[in-house]
Design a protein around this motif. Structure first.
Motif, PDB file in Angstrom:
ATOM      1  N   ILE A 195       5.969  11.381   4.872  1.00  0.00           N
ATOM      2  CA  ILE A 195       7.431  11.470   4.797  1.00  0.00           C
ATOM      3  C   ILE A 195       8.096  10.982   6.088  1.00  0.00           C
ATOM      4  N   ALA A 196       7.605  11.475   7.236  1.00  0.00           N
ATOM      5  CA  ALA A 196       8.254  11.122   8.509  1.00  0.00           C
ATOM      6  C   ALA A 196       7.656   9.840   9.070  1.00  0.00           C
ATOM      7  N   VAL A 223      18.109   7.051  18.134  1.00  0.00           N
ATOM      8  CA  VAL A 223      19.135   6.276  17.424  1.00  0.00           C
ATOM      9  C   VAL A 223      18.695   6.121  15.967  1.00  0.00           C
ATOM     10  N   ILE A 224      19.565   6.523  15.039  1.00  0.00           N
ATOM     11  CA  ILE A 224      19.225   6.431  13.614  1.00  0.00           C
ATOM     12  C   ILE A 224      20.303   5.627  12.899  1.00  0.00           C
ATOM     13  N   LYS A 229      14.874   6.556   8.153  1.00  0.00           N
ATOM     14  CA  LYS A 229      14.422   7.945   8.104  1.00  0.00           C
ATOM     15  C   LYS A 229      14.469   8.555   9.505  1.00  0.00           C
ATOM     16  N   VAL A 230      14.737   9.849   9.548  1.00  0.00           N
ATOM     17  CA  VAL A 230      14.740  10.577  10.821  1.00  0.00           C
ATOM     18  C   VAL A 230      13.282  10.863  11.189  1.00  0.00           C
ATOM     19  N   PHE A 264      16.417  17.024  10.290  1.00  0.00           N
ATOM     20  CA  PHE A 264      14.977  17.257  10.209  1.00  0.00           C
ATOM     21  C   PHE A 264      14.203  15.950  10.089  1.00  0.00           C
ATOM     22  N   ALA A 265      13.035  15.909  10.727  1.00  0.00           N
ATOM     23  CA  ALA A 265      12.140  14.759  10.573  1.00  0.00           C
ATOM     24  C   ALA A 265      11.790  14.593   9.105  1.00  0.00           C
ATOM     25  N   GLY A 266      11.813  13.348   8.620  1.00  0.00           N
ATOM     26  CA  GLY A 266      11.483  13.087   7.219  1.00  0.00           C
ATOM     27  C   GLY A 266      12.700  12.980   6.321  1.00  0.00           C
ATOM     28  N   SER A 267      13.895  13.385   6.820  1.00  0.00           N
ATOM     29  CA  SER A 267      15.108  13.239   6.011  1.00  0.00           C
ATOM     30  C   SER A 267      15.644  11.811   6.164  1.00  0.00           C
ATOM     31  N   LEU A 268      16.484  11.384   5.227  1.00  0.00           N
ATOM     32  CA  LEU A 268      16.944   9.987   5.173  1.00  0.00           C
ATOM     33  C   LEU A 268      18.426   9.892   5.512  1.00  0.00           C
ATOM     34  N   ASN A 269      18.744   9.075   6.515  1.00  0.00           N
ATOM     35  CA  ASN A 269      20.143   8.830   6.896  1.00  0.00           C
ATOM     36  C   ASN A 269      20.733   7.818   5.918  1.00  0.00           C
TER      37      ASN A 269
END
Length: 704
Positions: A195-196, A223-224, A229-230, A264-269
């Protein structure tokens, strides 16, 4: 055992539960190893002491097990099922088996050509089996491969070459299917691990660098960009965007994030540009903890699995004994034909193979826990999964669980010459220095209504009652009706209004001077929109009792209880009272869950059969203390979790009953000679396949 000597490795090629047990024993036999903890579900091993990767791979050489350090990123080759070496051998064995029967039809069963073809089928398909089985036989270690080796050699000795070849092929097929099923079950963990991203864009000064997540430090600026993905947990310092965090919390709707919010790591911007200050190292991120806890959960033996393991320990030697008696007693005592009864004894060995029985529970547990993790529910072990499936009573903490946990002003009433807006301005000034949740509700309302900004001097908190301060030269008080009763009696009409508001579940705060009540503000914690439908779903699932435990007054508790259709409300409870309430419910009903935020009410959560924490994402306490963590901050996943747990219990019972029942039936059919050797293997393969497919149904259990 010291944590300093602990080394964790990931495994590839760990195909069956018996192989795992043997691998664990072989590692334990290494002189420099103090202890071993093998996790079959997650395909991991923890070794306490000194052992090289080469030594560990030598311990697993019998099954071709490969060993990798836990932190090493594995790039798995996607080898199609039928192109794996052992499966190619199985296919080759099948071809020789077919040619053998063609030769038997044309040249006869006992011709040299037929026997040679069947022997090739046996050797190609059973080479790995015989290597292990013969070693076990020499050491008097009796497992499934030993049983099969004895049965196949016995079949060849009495001239049943064709049957021996069928046994080899079907057993090889069974092993391949078991390996395939466990691989599918473990995919849920692999999908979490992917995921991440492995790298992140880090800003240092005016420059941006791509940095591996292992090298990122707390405090680095990440920077995202939109669509990315975070990579790490952190706090937004610049920008705002909608973030899809379904992979972590199971929430399908993206969540708006702005300065100060946690990501959270694995989440999508999804759309905006964000700069995020990293708050956790790669190994401490929420997704890393979820993966670790899911793997630990799959290692923990459920009660039904522990029973099966204990049973299998005595079952295999018992089958060996029964097979020996079947082969020897009839020829010795009733003049039976030795060849015929040895054949039946071999059939007993084959049908007694405990493959389906051993895999009946772990494959179901691993599949269910993996499915739950993908849907934002962390179940921390097979025992908790089974307990959740048996629940009869669910107790809820009120604030933040059934309600939003964020009080809102519902009523403002002036009882004097001042306007409601002025009353709100005075109340806001009095509450400016207060930390109470009710104070924040008044301040939010004042901001929305654009109330005048008054200054409060000589502020003083009156513990448990309210506060006082001087505003424009007048000493004002704000607080509970009790505060004003202590100064002067409250009029009967006002008392009736207060009682009516309290019966609706509202908290009333009076505002006034020592001589006069100027007005009041009523505040209520709003019931979550989803709470009513969730309670109804739980009741449809057969939960007998839904109880709310709250520290609020009885009128507030009763009002919320009526709105939600709860079966019982226990109000005005201190933490120790909640603990006693849970103990009492367990005494009366047996299986009880307590649901809270995982921080407060810890004693009650610990005392329940299952402690369920809400909002596990980002809350270390919830992840560590609860038996089950709902990663999103709502109860939406609770009915799904109970339904999944109950379905898992049903699947485990079906698996055990079917595997054991089929064995018993086959054994009874062997005695009169109605079951041939290859039919016995077919029954064993069939039962393993059915157990696996039945467990795989848990993958299809979806959150609605």
């Amino acid at each position: 055992m010291s944590e300093e000597t602990k080394h964790v490795y990931r495994l590839q090629g760990l195909s069956c539960a018996n192989c795992a047990a043997k691998f664990e024993k072989n590692i334990r036999d290494i002189q420099t190893v103090e202890d071993v903890q093998l996790n079959f579900g997650a395909s991991k091993v923890a070794v306490f002491g000194d052992a090289s990767v080469e030594q560990l791979e030598a311990a697993g050489a019998f099954d071709g097990i490969k060993v990798y350090p836990e932190r090493e990123k594995l790039i798995e080759e996607k080898v199609p099922f039928w192109q794996k070496r052992e499966n190619k051998n199985t296919i080759a064995s099948l071809f020789f088996l077919i040619f053998g029967y063609i030769a038997a039809f044309s040249s006869g069963e006992n011709s040299p050509v037929t026997i040679t073809i069947f022997a090739l089928s046996i050797l190609i398909g059973g080479f790995d089996l015989f290597k292990v089985g013969l070693k076990n036989l020499v050491r008097f270690e009796f497992d499934m491969k030993t049983l099969m080796t004895v049965a196949i050699i016995g079949a060849a000795i009495i001239g049943e070459w064709g049957e021996g070849a069928v046994v080899v092929f079907l057993f090889a097929l069974s092993e391949a299917l078991e390996g395939y099923s466990m691989d599918k079950a473990r995919q849920s963990i692999r999908s979490l691990m992917d995921i991440a991203p492995d790298t992140a864009l880090i800003k240092r000064g005016n420059q941006e660098f791509e940095v591996a997540v292992e090298d990122i430090q707390v405090g680095d600026i990440m920077v995202i960009k939109p669509g990315q993905k975070v990579a790490m947990d952190g706090e937004v310092i610049t920008g705002h965007s909608s973030i899809n965090q379904a992979a972590i919390t199971g929430e399908s709707i993206p969540v708006q994030k702005e300065t100060g919010d946690e990501v959270f790591a694995g989440s999508l911007n999804e759309e905006g540009f964000l700069e995020v200050r990293v708050t956790k190292l790669a190994g401490d991120t929420t997704i890393a903890k979820i993966i670790h806890l899911v793997e630990e959960a799959q290692a923990e033996r459920a009660p039904s699995q522990a029973f099966v393991d204990r049973f299998a320990k005595y079952y295999t030697p018992a089958i060996m004994g029964i097979a020996l008696l079947v082969a020897v007693l009839p020829p010795l005592f009733i003049g039976g034909d030795w060849s015929e009864w040895i054949y039946r004894g071999l059939a007993v060995l084959v049908v007694g193979c405990p493959c389906a029985l051993v895999i009946s529970t772990p494959v179901a547990i691993v599949t269910a826990i993996g499915n739950a993790a993908k849907n934002g529910v962390l179940i921390k072990g097979g025992i908790h999964l089974e307990e959740t499936g048996r629940l009869k009573v669910i107790a809820f903490d009120k604030t933040g669980t059934l309600t939003e946990g964020k009080p809102e002003v519902t009523d403002i009433a002036s009882l004097s010459e001042i306007t409601e807006n002025e009353l709100l301005s005075i109340a806001a000034a009095l509450e400016t220095f207060s930390q109470h949740p009710l104070a924040s509700a008044i301040l939010r309302k004042a901001a929305v209504e654009k109330a005048a900004a008054y200054t409060a001097d000589d502020f003083q908190s009156l513990t448990g009652k309210g506060a006082k301060a001087v505003i424009d030269g007048t000493l004002y008080y704000i607080g509970s009706p009790k505060l004003f009763e202590d100064m002067r009696p409250i009029s009967e009409p006002l008392q009736k209004q207060i009682t009516a508001l309290q019966s609706e579940g509202k908290t009333v705060m009076l505002i006034g001077t020592e001589d006069e009540v100027k007005g009041y503000v009523a505040v209520a914690d709003q019931v979550r929109k989803s709470s009513l439908s969730i309670i109804q779903k739980l009741q449809k699932l057969g939960i007998e009792k839904t109880v709310m435990l709250t520290g609020d007054n009885k009128a507030t508790g009763a009002s919320i209880g009526r709105k939600l259709g709860l079966t019982d409300v226990k109000a005005e409870l201190m933490p120790e009272d909640k603990l006693n309430a849970i103990k009492s419910l367990r005494t009366q009903h047996g299986h009880v869950a307590m649901i809270g935020d995982g921080i407060n009410d810890a004693p009650a959560l610990a005392s329940a059969s299952v402690g369920i924490a809400m909002g596990g994402a980002g809350t270390d306490t919830a992840l560590e203390t609860a038996d089950v963590a709902l990663m999103a901050d709502d109860l939406e996943k609770l009915p799904y979790t109970i339904a999944l747990s109950r379905k898992t219990l049903q699947v485990i019972k079906q698996n055990i009953a079917f595997a054991f029942g089929l064995k018993l039936l086959a054994l009874l059919l062997i005695i009169p000679g109605w079951l041939t050797l290859w039919m016995a293997v077919f029954a064993d393969v069939g039962s393993t396949l059915i157990v696996v497919l039945n467990s795989m149904r848990l993958m299809k259990t979806k959150y609605n």
